[in-house]
Write a protein that holds these residues in place. Structure first.
Motif, PDB file in Angstrom:
ATOM      1  N   PRO A   1      34.636 -18.743 -27.321  1.00  0.00           N
ATOM      2  CA  PRO A   1      34.393 -18.320 -28.705  1.00  0.00           C
ATOM      3  C   PRO A   1      34.954 -16.929 -28.960  1.00  0.00           C
ATOM      4  O   PRO A   1      34.864 -16.032 -28.121  1.00  0.00           O
ATOM      5  N   LEU A   2      35.539 -16.764 -30.136  1.00  0.00           N
ATOM      6  CA  LEU A   2      36.114 -15.475 -30.510  1.00  0.00           C
ATOM      7  C   LEU A   2      35.001 -14.461 -30.741  1.00  0.00           C
ATOM      8  O   LEU A   2      33.948 -14.788 -31.289  1.00  0.00           O
ATOM      9  N   GLY A   3      35.255 -13.231 -30.337  1.00  0.00           N
ATOM     10  CA  GLY A   3      34.292 -12.168 -30.539  1.00  0.00           C
ATOM     11  C   GLY A   3      34.952 -10.954 -31.152  1.00  0.00           C
ATOM     12  O   GLY A   3      36.183 -10.841 -31.198  1.00  0.00           O
ATOM     13  N   ILE A   4      34.159 -10.043 -31.642  1.00  0.00           N
ATOM     14  CA  ILE A   4      34.652  -8.802 -32.242  1.00  0.00           C
ATOM     15  C   ILE A   4      33.796  -7.632 -31.755  1.00  0.00           C
ATOM     16  O   ILE A   4      32.713  -7.828 -31.196  1.00  0.00           O
ATOM     17  N   ASP A   5      34.280  -6.429 -31.985  1.00  0.00           N
ATOM     18  CA  ASP A   5      33.476  -5.231 -31.759  1.00  0.00           C
ATOM     19  C   ASP A   5      32.453  -5.158 -32.893  1.00  0.00           C
ATOM     20  O   ASP A   5      32.804  -4.939 -34.053  1.00  0.00           O
TER      21      ASP A   5
ATOM     22  N   GLN B   1      44.100  -8.205 -30.172  1.00  0.00           N
ATOM     23  CA  GLN B   1      43.788  -6.793 -29.960  1.00  0.00           C
ATOM     24  C   GLN B   1      42.400  -6.609 -29.360  1.00  0.00           C
ATOM     25  O   GLN B   1      42.211  -5.854 -28.390  1.00  0.00           O
ATOM     26  N   THR B   2      41.419  -7.286 -29.926  1.00  0.00           N
ATOM     27  CA  THR B   2      40.045  -7.136 -29.459  1.00  0.00           C
ATOM     28  C   THR B   2      39.895  -7.588 -28.014  1.00  0.00           C
ATOM     29  O   THR B   2      39.266  -6.908 -27.190  1.00  0.00           O
ATOM     30  N   LEU B   3      40.478  -8.741 -27.687  1.00  0.00           N
ATOM     31  CA  LEU B   3      40.369  -9.258 -26.320  1.00  0.00           C
ATOM     32  C   LEU B   3      41.107  -8.354 -25.335  1.00  0.00           C
ATOM     33  O   LEU B   3      40.591  -8.051 -24.251  1.00  0.00           O
TER      34      LEU B   3
ATOM     35  N   ALA C   1      35.068 -10.919 -23.579  1.00  0.00           N
ATOM     36  CA  ALA C   1      35.924 -10.465 -22.482  1.00  0.00           C
ATOM     37  C   ALA C   1      35.359 -10.886 -21.134  1.00  0.00           C
ATOM     38  O   ALA C   1      36.103 -11.310 -20.242  1.00  0.00           O
ATOM     39  N   ALA C   2      34.041 -10.774 -20.978  1.00  0.00           N
ATOM     40  CA  ALA C   2      33.418 -11.197 -19.731  1.00  0.00           C
ATOM     41  C   ALA C   2      33.640 -12.691 -19.500  1.00  0.00           C
ATOM     42  O   ALA C   2      33.947 -13.129 -18.383  1.00  0.00           O
ATOM     43  N   ARG C   3      33.486 -13.483 -20.548  1.00  0.00           N
ATOM     44  CA  ARG C   3      33.714 -14.923 -20.420  1.00  0.00           C
ATOM     45  C   ARG C   3      35.173 -15.206 -20.033  1.00  0.00           C
ATOM     46  O   ARG C   3      35.449 -16.099 -19.226  1.00  0.00           O
ATOM     47  N   SER C   4      36.106 -14.463 -20.637  1.00  0.00           N
ATOM     48  CA  SER C   4      37.518 -14.718 -20.349  1.00  0.00           C
ATOM     49  C   SER C   4      37.848 -14.417 -18.895  1.00  0.00           C
ATOM     50  O   SER C   4      38.568 -15.184 -18.230  1.00  0.00           O
ATOM     51  N   LEU C   5      37.333 -13.321 -18.353  1.00  0.00           N
ATOM     52  CA  LEU C   5      37.608 -12.978 -16.957  1.00  0.00           C
ATOM     53  C   LEU C   5      36.974 -13.995 -16.009  1.00  0.00           C
ATOM     54  O   LEU C   5      37.533 -14.302 -14.949  1.00  0.00           O
ATOM     55  N   THR C   6      35.817 -14.518 -16.391  1.00  0.00           N
ATOM     56  CA  THR C   6      35.176 -15.557 -15.577  1.00  0.00           C
ATOM     57  C   THR C   6      36.013 -16.831 -15.595  1.00  0.00           C
ATOM     58  O   THR C   6      36.178 -17.489 -14.549  1.00  0.00           O
ATOM     59  N   LEU C   7      36.560 -17.190 -16.759  1.00  0.00           N
ATOM     60  CA  LEU C   7      37.417 -18.376 -16.855  1.00  0.00           C
ATOM     61  C   LEU C   7      38.691 -18.204 -16.035  1.00  0.00           C
ATOM     62  O   LEU C   7      39.142 -19.149 -15.365  1.00  0.00           O
ATOM     63  N   TYR C   8      39.281 -17.013 -16.080  1.00  0.00           N
ATOM     64  CA  TYR C   8      40.467 -16.749 -15.251  1.00  0.00           C
ATOM     65  C   TYR C   8      40.130 -16.964 -13.781  1.00  0.00           C
ATOM     66  O   TYR C   8      40.856 -17.644 -13.042  1.00  0.00           O
ATOM     67  N   ALA C   9      39.038 -16.334 -13.339  1.00  0.00           N
ATOM     68  CA  ALA C   9      38.673 -16.387 -11.923  1.00  0.00           C
ATOM     69  C   ALA C   9      38.431 -17.825 -11.477  1.00  0.00           C
ATOM     70  O   ALA C   9      38.868 -18.243 -10.396  1.00  0.00           O
ATOM     71  N   GLU C  10      37.735 -18.584 -12.300  1.00  0.00           N
ATOM     72  CA  GLU C  10      37.426 -19.978 -11.950  1.00  0.00           C
ATOM     73  C   GLU C  10      38.710 -20.786 -11.788  1.00  0.00           C
ATOM     74  O   GLU C  10      38.869 -21.547 -10.828  1.00  0.00           O
TER      75      GLU C  10
END
Length: 418
Positions: free
Chosen positions: A190-194, A31-33, A385-394
């Motif tokens: 790494p997992l993150g939360i609000d 949910q958070t991601l 979320a920023a890290r995840s989008l960067t990993l997708y793009a890479e």
């Protein structure tokens, strides 16, 4: 946090096991991601099992058939597939193949699977063609050794097809045969939360804090948060409580509650344990603020991370955790930096660590402040979320999205008193 269109046009389909209000760390993470990626401009959908017949409650134990439902969680479309049965922790969802193919037919740039997740994984294994697959490996299958061994070839088949396999921490990788087998594909996410409910507590959370302080009656208030299952180390905590002053508040539900209550009576600590069950978010935030430390005595690699540690850290609460080999638990909260780490299953060591915080309030405050700083720097949902989008793009060979994280992180840290 970032340019609002950093993920613009990217279509992401997450495959989870369940989705809130169903409880659980994986559920909360998905949910958070999903929400955070949508806030960065991605089009996000989640496909999961429907945890209950009426959509109410938090438990995802199977208690009968459930229907397929579609709803929206803010900007995130959620499709909850009806369950006909659950066998050996694998949910039987007759509509899964049809709904999955329909979702893929609408165009998906990233298919993001969260494991362990037998039903979804098998559905992908038999699919002839898939968009780029990313897998977040939340945990190895630890206790169900026979089932895990039988299922491993199916996991390996999908992991071989995946563009990237995401580990919740680098610390978990060396102890995981599956992750080691695909080491060239593994990247940490790494997992993150609000963090905002803990950095900027609501008025209700502050009122709850006052109530919890009254319950502590001037003594230490120890907190445990999580499902009452074997790997949480609840019995170790009860044994430690017999050696220290104060009250233990156990937040969570699960199959071990009855046995744990009996153990508390046997140990003579029954009157000093509060079985809080499920707590609403504001009530839990207040408990974190009132507590002396979070006890996190988990005892197996089924506990790969521990998001409640992050919640407590954002609340400036020291952590007492365990040195689970090849788990992210002691990586999330570091020994002598944001808390104290003790050997697995050692109630005496846990009690000594707790007494150290009681006897040295300055140390407890120092650890708590460092915990909050680490939570802000590493474990916020926007950072994740920023890290995840960067990993997708890479992995997709696309230009990396541009982010400017510092202004909002710094503002949040200042508001939280870091």
């Amino acid at each position: 946090m970032s340019m609002p269109t950093a993920g613009a046009g990217l279509r992401v389909l997450h495959l989870g096991k369940f989705y809130p209000p169903a409880s659980g760390g994986m559920e909360a993470h998905v949910q958070t991601l999903a929400r955070a990626q949508a806030s960065l401009g991605a089009q996000v959908e989640v496909l999961c099992a429907n945890h209950s017949a009426d959509g109410a409650g938090t438990s995802h134990e199977f208690h009968g058939r459930s229907p397929t439902r579609e709803d929206w969680d803010g900007p995130v479309r959620v499709v909850r597939l009806g369950r006909a049965a659950s066998v050996a922790r694998m949910d039987v969802m007759p509509e899964l193949p049809r709904v999955l193919m329909r979702a893929l037919g609408q165009g998906v740039d990233v298919l993001h699977l969260h494991t362990p997740n037998p039903s979804m994984l098998l559905a992908l294994d038999v699919a002839p063609k898939l968009p780029p697959v990313f897998v977040t490996h939340h945990s190895d299958v630890i206790r169900q050794k026979v089932a895990g061994a039988l299922f491993r070839p199916f996991e390996a088949l999908l992991y071989a097809r995946a563009r990237r396999v995401l580990a919740t921490s680098e610390a978990y990788v060396p102890g995981s045969p599956l992750l080691r087998a695909f080491r060239s594909k593994v990247r940490p996410l790494p997992l993150g939360i609000d963090l905002s409910p803990y950095l900027q507590p609501s008025a209700e959370a502050l009122r709850a804090e006052a109530r919890w302080r009254e319950e502590a009656a001037g003594g230490p208030l120890w907190l445990m948060v999580g499902r009452l299952v074997y790997y949480k180390g609840l019995f170790t905590a009860l044994e430690a409580l017999a050696k220290v002053p104060g009250r233990l508040v156990v937040v969570g539900l699960g199959p071990l509650e009855k046995e744990a209550r009996e153990r508390a009576r046997t140990l003579g600590v029954e009157s000093r344990v509060t079985w809080a069950g499920y707590l609403p978010p504001d009530e839990l935030a207040g408990a974190y603020r009132a507590a002396t430390a979070l006890w996190f005595p988990s005892n197996a690699r089924s506990e790969a991370y521990g998001l409640s540690q992050v919640e407590a850290m954002a609340s400036a609460l020291p952590i007492l955790n365990t040195a689970i080999p090849h788990s992210g638990v002691p990586w999330v909260s570091r020994h002598e930096e944001t808390g104290l780490t003790v050997p697995v299953g050692d109630a005496t060591a846990l009690a000594l660590a707790a007494r150290r915080l009681v006897d040295d309030p300055a140390l407890a405050k120092k650890l708590g402040q460092a915990a909050r700083r680490r939570a802000v720097a590493e474990f916020g949902h926007e950072v994740m979320a920023a890290r995840s989008l960067t990993l997708y793009a890479e992995a997709l060979g696309r230009p990396a999205p541009a982010f400017d994280a510092e202004p909002r992180v710094a503002a949040r840290a200042a508001a939280g008193g870091v």
